[in-house]
Design a protein around this motif. Structure first.
Motif, PDB file in Angstrom:
ATOM      1  N   HIS A  82     -22.855  33.376 -38.508  1.00 39.79           N
ATOM      2  CA  HIS A  82     -22.766  31.977 -38.073  1.00 39.79           C
ATOM      3  C   HIS A  82     -23.988  31.589 -37.245  1.00 39.79           C
ATOM      4  O   HIS A  82     -24.193  32.125 -36.150  1.00 39.79           O
ATOM      5  CB  HIS A  82     -21.500  31.781 -37.227  1.00 39.79           C
ATOM      6  N   GLN A  85     -23.573  30.629 -33.414  1.00 42.66           N
ATOM      7  CA  GLN A  85     -22.859  31.571 -32.534  1.00 42.66           C
ATOM      8  C   GLN A  85     -23.782  32.582 -31.857  1.00 42.66           C
ATOM      9  O   GLN A  85     -23.316  33.604 -31.343  1.00 42.66           O
ATOM     10  CB  GLN A  85     -21.725  32.247 -33.311  1.00 42.66           C
ATOM     11  N   LEU A  96      -8.922  35.935 -32.263  1.00 41.05           N
ATOM     12  CA  LEU A  96      -9.578  34.918 -33.083  1.00 41.05           C
ATOM     13  C   LEU A  96      -9.284  33.460 -32.712  1.00 41.05           C
ATOM     14  O   LEU A  96     -10.214  32.699 -32.411  1.00 41.05           O
ATOM     15  CB  LEU A  96      -9.237  35.145 -34.565  1.00 41.05           C
ATOM     16  N   TRP A  99     -10.397  32.499 -29.266  1.00 40.06           N
ATOM     17  CA  TRP A  99     -11.860  32.642 -29.217  1.00 40.06           C
ATOM     18  C   TRP A  99     -12.538  31.436 -29.857  1.00 40.06           C
ATOM     19  O   TRP A  99     -13.524  30.900 -29.331  1.00 40.06           O
ATOM     20  CB  TRP A  99     -12.229  33.961 -29.922  1.00 40.06           C
ATOM     21  N   ARG A 207     -14.430  25.992 -43.747  1.00 39.52           N
ATOM     22  CA  ARG A 207     -14.438  27.075 -42.741  1.00 39.52           C
ATOM     23  C   ARG A 207     -13.345  28.106 -43.007  1.00 39.52           C
ATOM     24  O   ARG A 207     -13.613  29.289 -43.158  1.00 39.52           O
ATOM     25  CB  ARG A 207     -14.269  26.500 -41.346  1.00 39.52           C
ATOM     26  N   HIS A 235     -13.257  32.122 -44.747  1.00 38.36           N
ATOM     27  CA  HIS A 235     -12.619  33.256 -44.082  1.00 38.36           C
ATOM     28  C   HIS A 235     -11.224  33.467 -44.660  1.00 38.36           C
ATOM     29  O   HIS A 235     -10.560  32.501 -45.042  1.00 38.36           O
ATOM     30  CB  HIS A 235     -12.498  32.997 -42.583  1.00 38.36           C
ATOM     31  N   GLU A 238      -7.896  37.446 -41.554  1.00 42.20           N
ATOM     32  CA  GLU A 238      -8.617  38.198 -40.518  1.00 42.20           C
ATOM     33  C   GLU A 238      -7.654  38.676 -39.426  1.00 42.20           C
ATOM     34  O   GLU A 238      -7.825  39.772 -38.876  1.00 42.20           O
ATOM     35  CB  GLU A 238      -9.693  37.263 -39.929  1.00 42.20           C
ATOM     36  N   HIS A 274     -13.837  38.895 -43.984  1.00 43.19           N
ATOM     37  CA  HIS A 274     -12.825  39.717 -43.285  1.00 43.19           C
ATOM     38  C   HIS A 274     -11.847  40.417 -44.221  1.00 43.19           C
ATOM     39  O   HIS A 274     -11.907  41.628 -44.360  1.00 43.19           O
ATOM     40  CB  HIS A 274     -12.122  38.923 -42.174  1.00 43.19           C
ATOM     41  N   ASP A 325     -21.226  39.175 -39.159  1.00 42.50           N
ATOM     42  CA  ASP A 325     -20.386  38.095 -38.605  1.00 42.50           C
ATOM     43  C   ASP A 325     -20.813  37.739 -37.175  1.00 42.50           C
ATOM     44  O   ASP A 325     -19.972  37.586 -36.287  1.00 42.50           O
ATOM     45  CB  ASP A 325     -18.892  38.437 -38.644  1.00 42.50           C
TER      46      ASP A 325
HETATM   47  N1  GUN Z   1     -12.419  32.146 -38.874  1.00 38.55           N
HETATM   48  C1  GUN Z   1     -12.744  30.836 -38.909  1.00 38.55           C
HETATM   49  N2  GUN Z   1     -13.898  30.599 -38.262  1.00 38.55           N
HETATM   50  C2  GUN Z   1     -14.316  31.791 -37.812  1.00 38.55           C
HETATM   51  C3  GUN Z   1     -15.467  32.194 -37.061  1.00 38.55           C
HETATM   52  O1  GUN Z   1     -16.319  31.405 -36.675  1.00 38.55           O
HETATM   53  N3  GUN Z   1     -15.551  33.522 -36.791  1.00 38.55           N
HETATM   54  C4  GUN Z   1     -14.619  34.414 -37.208  1.00 38.55           C
HETATM   55  N4  GUN Z   1     -14.779  35.699 -36.910  1.00 38.55           N
HETATM   56  N5  GUN Z   1     -13.539  34.062 -37.897  1.00 38.55           N
HETATM   57  C5  GUN Z   1     -13.399  32.766 -38.200  1.00 38.55           C
END
Ligand code: GUN
Ligand code: ZN
Length: 464
Positions: A82, A85, A96, A99, A207, A235, A238, A274, A325
């Motif tokens: 990203h 980030q 997640l 965060w 996203r 994603h 995850e 993920h 990531d």
């Molecule tokens: N799932 C949706 N957005 C993100 C992200 O920015 N990072 C991670 N690790 N998982 C996500």
């Protein structure tokens, strides 16, 4: 006779993978030349062979860069990170969903400013080059200008890069939301302005299901069917809270993967970040439809997301890439990423031998992204993106190497102990974009490289 301009040769220990050692066996997969030469013409590899004989045949005047005794490999490929980030990385104490809300979304709000996005793009591309990474699949933010800025910087460096404007129309701050229509329109504008310019590709980038309404996933699916060859990135599976939310938000779905299947987003060149908690059905569906799972070990450990199951993916023929990531992940180094991948798999009772890991970082990730005919191997016709690695870069490496007897042992120690310091140099299309001895001079690449590529003005913006 003098050489053509744009021709050069690199002499080193050459390592590349013609196939996957996990599938085809090491003997068939590994191409290693102890003293080799790589000939590059106009950015493309034209020949790879034994050093002594090729040196004699080289046209007079061809510059021969001697990187012996270092290893030259295809540039590393990072299939998931990203852009916004780089200042979120190493934020404390959240899983997640928290965060994202606490650290990530507030930071991403800044990327509506093209100056912010441009500066971050330069930092990111410099840092990737310093780590030997020459290609990445990059999430920008919802702001079209963030993707514009990234493509602009990547284009100046003539890099092979995949990136997309994030599509996100719910469950985030208002300043980060687009709409099904604007996400569709802006992605299309990016495609016409940047896709296929130089080595750039636009990825359709919803996203993830929790931040897109069904209408937006439908719009992403419409883009996918209009542009059947484009990469897609998102994603998947995850974290447990994320999976529970998807089950609630899409009550008709069999499982998380089914949501993406419904909208035509599962196909070759679809990169699913993920994939930690997939069921057998989901793995099978992804594999059958030719999508790729992207293993993000440092991120999965840092956010406490879980342990990727490589054996289960392999058993069902699901392609796996491995990625940093950034900034859920904690290292820009693909060496460190592979080392952490090894540890994640160790906790699953699985193994990641060094040859398989280095295959993943190069040809494997290229195949996962559908760019294997362009990059990922040292072979005639491929783009000359290469990394020069010093397996004796640090005192711990030098000490360990005193007991190393085989190439496999050397590579394993390099992956476990190595990092950015092991990168001697990085080349993109045969042009040096990072040099360890000039590492203080960040921004080496733009000065060396071509002027910015022509680009089409976007709405409300004048041509540059
Ligand atoms: N799932 C949706 N957005 C993100 C992200 O920015 N990072 C991670 N690790 N998982 C996500
Ligand atoms: Zn991610």
């Amino acid at each position: 006779m003098t050489s053509r301009p744009g021709t050069l040769a690199i002499r080193a220990r050459l390592l590349s993978f013609d196939a996957d050692p996990a599938v085809d066996g090491e003997a068939a997969a590994i191409r290693y030349v102890e003293d080799g030469i790589l000939v590059i013409r106009d950015g493309i590899i034209t020949e790879i062979g034994e050093g002594p004989s090729l040196a004699r045949r080289l046209e007079p005047g061809v510059p021969l860069i001697d990187h012996r005794p270092h290893l030259v490999m295809p540039g590393f490929i990072d299939p998931h990170l990203h852009l916004p980030q780089t200042q979120v990385i190493a934020s404390y104490g959240a899983e997640l969903m928290e965060w994202l809300a606490k650290y990530t979304f507030p930071e991403e709000l800044r990327y509506g400013d093209s100056g912010v996005a441009g500066e971050a793009s330069r930092f990111l591309l410099d840092t990737l080059a310093a780590n030997g990474t020459t290609t990445a699949a990059v999430y920008c933010t919802t702001h079209q200008v963030s993707a514009e800025a990234f493509f602009h910087e990547a284009g100046r460096r003539n890099l092979r890069m995949i990136a997309g404007k994030v599509m996100m129309d719910r469950n985030a701050p208002p300043g980060l939301l687009d709409t099904p229509q604007s996400g569709y329109d802006e992605t299309k504008e990016l495609i016409s302005a940047w896709h296929g310019h130089g080595r750039l590709e636009v990825a359709i980038t919803p996203r993830f299901a929790p931040t897109s309404t069904e209408a937006q996933l439908e719009a992403a699916g419409a883009l996918a069917s209009e542009f059947p060859d484009l990469p897609i990135q998102t994603h998947l599976s995850e974290n447990h809270a994320e999976i529970a939310y998807v089950a609630e938000a899409f009550p008709w779905s069999k499982d998380y993967t089914d949501v993406y299947e419904r909208y035509g987003l599962v196909r070759p060149r679809a990169l699913y970040g993920h994939c930690v908690h997939l069921s057998g059905r989901e793995r099978e569906a992804l594999a059958e439809q030719g999508a790729s799972a992207i293993f993000c070990p440092t991120s999965n450990l840092f956010l406490g997301s879980g342990l990727y199951d490589l054996a289960a993916s392999r058993a069902l023929g699901l392609k796996t890439g491995i990625a940093t990531d950034i900034g859920g992940g904690t290292s820009y180094s693909m060496l460190t990423t592979a080392a952490e991948g090894y540890k994640v798999l160790a906790l699953k009772g699985q193994k990641l031998p060094a040859f398989e890991a280095f295959h993943m970082l190069t040809a494997g990730n290229a195949a996962a992204m559908g760019i294997e005919t362009r990059v990922g191997r040292l072979a005639p016709g491929l783009e000359a993106d290469v990394v020069v690695l010093d397996s004796h870069a640090t005192a711990p490496l030098r000490r360990r190497m005193e007991r190393v007897e085989t190439l496999a042992e050397e590579l394993f120690a390099l992956m476990v102990l190595g990092d950015e310091r092991a990168t001697v140099a990085t080349y993109a299309m045969g042009r040096k974009i990072h040099d360890r001895y000039h590492a203080g001079q960040r921004g080496l690449a733009p000065k060396l490289d071509q002027p910015a590529m022509p680009r089409q003005p976007q709405g409300g913006e004048s041509a540059q």
